[in-house]
Design a protein around this motif. Sequence first.
Motif, PDB file in Angstrom:
ATOM      1  N   GLY A 136       0.809  -1.325   0.188  1.00 35.24           N
ATOM      2  CA  GLY A 136      -0.091  -0.043  -0.138  1.00 35.24           C
ATOM      3  C   GLY A 136       0.711   1.166  -0.030  1.00 35.24           C
ATOM      4  N   CYS A 156     -10.431   9.563   7.381  1.00 33.33           N
ATOM      5  CA  CYS A 156     -10.261   9.289   5.953  1.00 33.33           C
ATOM      6  C   CYS A 156     -10.999   8.224   5.304  1.00 33.33           C
ATOM      7  N   PRO A 158     -11.738   5.380   2.238  1.00 34.05           N
ATOM      8  CA  PRO A 158     -10.820   4.493   1.528  1.00 34.05           C
ATOM      9  C   PRO A 158     -10.166   5.588   0.342  1.00 34.05           C
ATOM     10  N   TYR A 160      -7.832   5.133  -3.254  1.00 31.77           N
ATOM     11  CA  TYR A 160      -7.354   4.319  -4.153  1.00 31.77           C
ATOM     12  C   TYR A 160      -6.460   5.275  -5.081  1.00 31.77           C
ATOM     13  N   GLN A 179       1.778   8.540   2.950  1.00 33.59           N
ATOM     14  CA  GLN A 179       0.768   7.880   3.534  1.00 33.59           C
ATOM     15  C   GLN A 179       0.360   6.785   2.366  1.00 33.59           C
ATOM     16  N   VAL A 181      -1.972   3.763   0.699  1.00 38.55           N
ATOM     17  CA  VAL A 181      -3.308   3.906   0.006  1.00 38.55           C
ATOM     18  C   VAL A 181      -4.271   2.274   0.380  1.00 38.55           C
ATOM     19  N   SER A 182      -5.345   2.450   0.212  1.00 39.98           N
ATOM     20  CA  SER A 182      -6.116   1.217   0.715  1.00 39.98           C
ATOM     21  C   SER A 182      -6.317   0.393  -0.850  1.00 39.98           C
ATOM     22  N   GLY A 183      -5.908   0.691  -1.776  1.00 43.63           N
ATOM     23  CA  GLY A 183      -5.983   0.030  -2.778  1.00 43.63           C
ATOM     24  C   GLY A 183      -5.596   0.650  -4.246  1.00 43.63           C
ATOM     25  N   ASP A 192      -7.478  -4.444  -3.746  1.00 43.33           N
ATOM     26  CA  ASP A 192      -7.302  -3.990  -2.288  1.00 43.33           C
ATOM     27  C   ASP A 192      -5.784  -4.346  -1.800  1.00 43.33           C
ATOM     28  N   ALA A 194      -3.591  -4.127   1.958  1.00 42.05           N
ATOM     29  CA  ALA A 194      -3.392  -3.833   3.329  1.00 42.05           C
ATOM     30  C   ALA A 194      -2.331  -2.822   3.774  1.00 42.05           C
ATOM     31  N   PRO A 195      -2.761  -1.447   3.731  1.00 42.32           N
ATOM     32  CA  PRO A 195      -1.952  -0.433   3.935  1.00 42.32           C
ATOM     33  C   PRO A 195      -0.849  -0.560   4.881  1.00 42.32           C
ATOM     34  N   ARG A 197       1.567  -0.056   7.941  1.00 42.06           N
ATOM     35  CA  ARG A 197       1.424   0.794   9.224  1.00 42.06           C
ATOM     36  C   ARG A 197       2.858   1.350   9.537  1.00 42.06           C
TER      37      ARG A 197
END
Length: 198
Positions: A136, A156, A158, A160, A179, A181-183, A192, A194-195, A197
């Motif tokens: 992500g 925030c 989703p 993309y 930052q 992204v979700s997908g 999709d 998994a961002p 962390r």
Amino acid sequence: MSDAIADAKRALRADLRERRNLMSAAARDTAESGITAQLDALLDRFGVRSMSCFLSTTTEPGTRQFVTEAVRRGIRVLLPITRADGLLDWSVATPDLDITEGMYGLPEPVGEVLGPIAVNDVDLLVIPAAAVGQDGTRLGWGRGFFDKTIGSMERCPPVYAVIYDTELLDSVPRDVHDQPVSGVVTPTRTIDLAPARR
């Protein structure tokens, strides 16, 4: 940002920019049709009533056809307007959208200007990218507009990133301000992720 990360980002952006510049007009048209179909499906999936999108440059995966169709469907689409302080203002896309050249030569809407917090109420953010990693991590073009926007949002939605199929990479260089992204949305699929962390 460390010199090593900055250098790696610069080199990767240069390679990606060159690949985009070599694409044929026919390949770009095909990609834009695919992006439009994928984004339309994403709207339905999330029940989107209001969103942000960007106006693509000539080498980016095309979003303009999608924006036109989304407005026709009654979706409220906010388009970004760059500011000298690194933040983004917004303008609501209209059926008779007028486009001008903004900062850095980017296409931007002409219309009523809404401040940076206007984007806080959208159901979906669709943003540009040079590439995205499988975790992500998004590689932008180095100006930080969208990282600042996403990082400042209290709630925030989703997010993309729109890229070509070959620009979903195993990994991309990452710094603390980047930052996730979700997908991603490509001309052939929506994936999709998994961002990452911190």
